[in-house]
Write a protein that holds these residues in place. Structure first.
Motif, PDB file in Angstrom:
ATOM      1  N   GLY A  32      41.780  48.608 -15.948  1.00  0.00           N
ATOM      2  CA  GLY A  32      42.554  48.382 -14.730  1.00  0.00           C
ATOM      3  C   GLY A  32      42.092  47.163 -13.962  1.00  0.00           C
ATOM      4  N   ALA A  33      40.785  46.894 -14.000  1.00  0.00           N
ATOM      5  CA  ALA A  33      40.259  45.703 -13.328  1.00  0.00           C
ATOM      6  C   ALA A  33      40.851  44.432 -13.936  1.00  0.00           C
ATOM      7  N   VAL A  34      41.027  44.429 -15.234  1.00  0.00           N
ATOM      8  CA  VAL A  34      41.626  43.257 -15.883  1.00  0.00           C
ATOM      9  C   VAL A  34      43.098  43.129 -15.502  1.00  0.00           C
ATOM     10  N   ILE A  35      43.791  44.245 -15.376  1.00  0.00           N
ATOM     11  CA  ILE A  35      45.197  44.195 -14.939  1.00  0.00           C
ATOM     12  C   ILE A  35      45.282  43.663 -13.507  1.00  0.00           C
ATOM     13  N   ALA A  36      44.408  44.140 -12.640  1.00  0.00           N
ATOM     14  CA  ALA A  36      44.371  43.610 -11.274  1.00  0.00           C
ATOM     15  C   ALA A  36      44.038  42.120 -11.313  1.00  0.00           C
ATOM     16  N   GLY A  37      43.090  41.747 -12.167  1.00  0.00           N
ATOM     17  CA  GLY A  37      42.725  40.336 -12.326  1.00  0.00           C
ATOM     18  C   GLY A  37      43.895  39.485 -12.783  1.00  0.00           C
ATOM     19  N   TYR A  38      44.701  40.024 -13.672  1.00  0.00           N
ATOM     20  CA  TYR A  38      45.897  39.318 -14.131  1.00  0.00           C
ATOM     21  C   TYR A  38      46.786  38.951 -12.942  1.00  0.00           C
ATOM     22  N   HIS A  39      47.036  39.924 -12.089  1.00  0.00           N
ATOM     23  CA  HIS A  39      47.919  39.666 -10.944  1.00  0.00           C
ATOM     24  C   HIS A  39      47.267  38.763  -9.906  1.00  0.00           C
ATOM     25  N   ALA A  80      35.072  34.779 -12.418  1.00  0.00           N
ATOM     26  CA  ALA A  80      34.989  36.230 -12.218  1.00  0.00           C
ATOM     27  C   ALA A  80      35.996  36.945 -13.113  1.00  0.00           C
ATOM     28  N   PHE A  81      37.205  36.405 -13.225  1.00  0.00           N
ATOM     29  CA  PHE A  81      38.230  36.979 -14.092  1.00  0.00           C
ATOM     30  C   PHE A  81      37.767  36.917 -15.548  1.00  0.00           C
ATOM     31  N   SER A  82      37.135  35.817 -15.933  1.00  0.00           N
ATOM     32  CA  SER A  82      36.596  35.691 -17.299  1.00  0.00           C
ATOM     33  C   SER A  82      35.547  36.757 -17.569  1.00  0.00           C
ATOM     34  N   GLU A  83      34.730  37.035 -16.565  1.00  0.00           N
ATOM     35  CA  GLU A  83      33.708  38.072 -16.728  1.00  0.00           C
ATOM     36  C   GLU A  83      34.356  39.444 -16.885  1.00  0.00           C
ATOM     37  N   LEU A  84      35.410  39.720 -16.147  1.00  0.00           N
ATOM     38  CA  LEU A  84      36.137  40.983 -16.325  1.00  0.00           C
ATOM     39  C   LEU A  84      36.719  41.077 -17.726  1.00  0.00           C
ATOM     40  N   GLU A  85      37.242  39.970 -18.207  1.00  0.00           N
ATOM     41  CA  GLU A  85      37.794  39.933 -19.560  1.00  0.00           C
ATOM     42  C   GLU A  85      36.692  40.216 -20.590  1.00  0.00           C
ATOM     43  N   ARG A  86      35.498  39.656 -20.363  1.00  0.00           N
ATOM     44  CA  ARG A  86      34.380  39.880 -21.280  1.00  0.00           C
ATOM     45  C   ARG A  86      33.957  41.354 -21.239  1.00  0.00           C
ATOM     46  N   LEU A  87      33.888  41.916 -20.031  1.00  0.00           N
ATOM     47  CA  LEU A  87      33.522  43.327 -19.899  1.00  0.00           C
ATOM     48  C   LEU A  87      34.538  44.221 -20.606  1.00  0.00           C
TER      49      LEU A  87
END
Length: 118
Positions: A32-39, A80-87
């Motif tokens: 969900g964090a990545v989805i939020a990051g997408y937006h 930060a978004f890249s880090e979420l993607e990595r996680l």
């Protein structure tokens, strides 16, 4: 979608994430964090004139010029978004177990993205 529409969707996702808890729901929280990051990321791209509202980047790894090619003002948010993607890759797409540092990392990176859109 325009900046406001992306921001509204991100807010809905973030509100939903607050209903979940670590460690039980860590897979859903990271995803969900990545989805939020997408937006949030797309709101920033539109706001800074990097892309029109009809064009969207699914993730930092799919940006044509990479994070370093973005305006300096939004590079930290995309890091930060890249880090979420990595996680997500590490904890959702690969065999993994919850790690105590995961909750803090997700929160810190989401907050960096959220603050950048204000």
């Amino acid at each position: 979608m325009n900046v406001e529409q992306h921001a509204a969707k991100a807010k809905r996702v973030l509100n939903s994430l607050h209903k979940l808890q670590f460690p039980e729901d860590y897979l859903a929280i990271v995803d969900g964090a990545v989805i939020a990051g997408y937006h949030l990321g797309n709101a920033l791209l539109h706001k800074h004139g990097v892309s029109p509202s009809a064009q969207h980047a699914n993730s930092p790894s799919k940006l044509e010029a990479g994070v370093s090619g973005l305006p300096t003002a939004i590079q930290p948010a995309f890091e930060a978004f890249s880090e979420l993607e990595r996680l997500r890759s590490e904890f959702v797409r690969s065999p993994s177990t919850w790690d105590a540092t995961l909750a803090e990392a997700v929160q810190r990176n989401l907050e960096a993205l959220r603050l950048a859109t204000e």
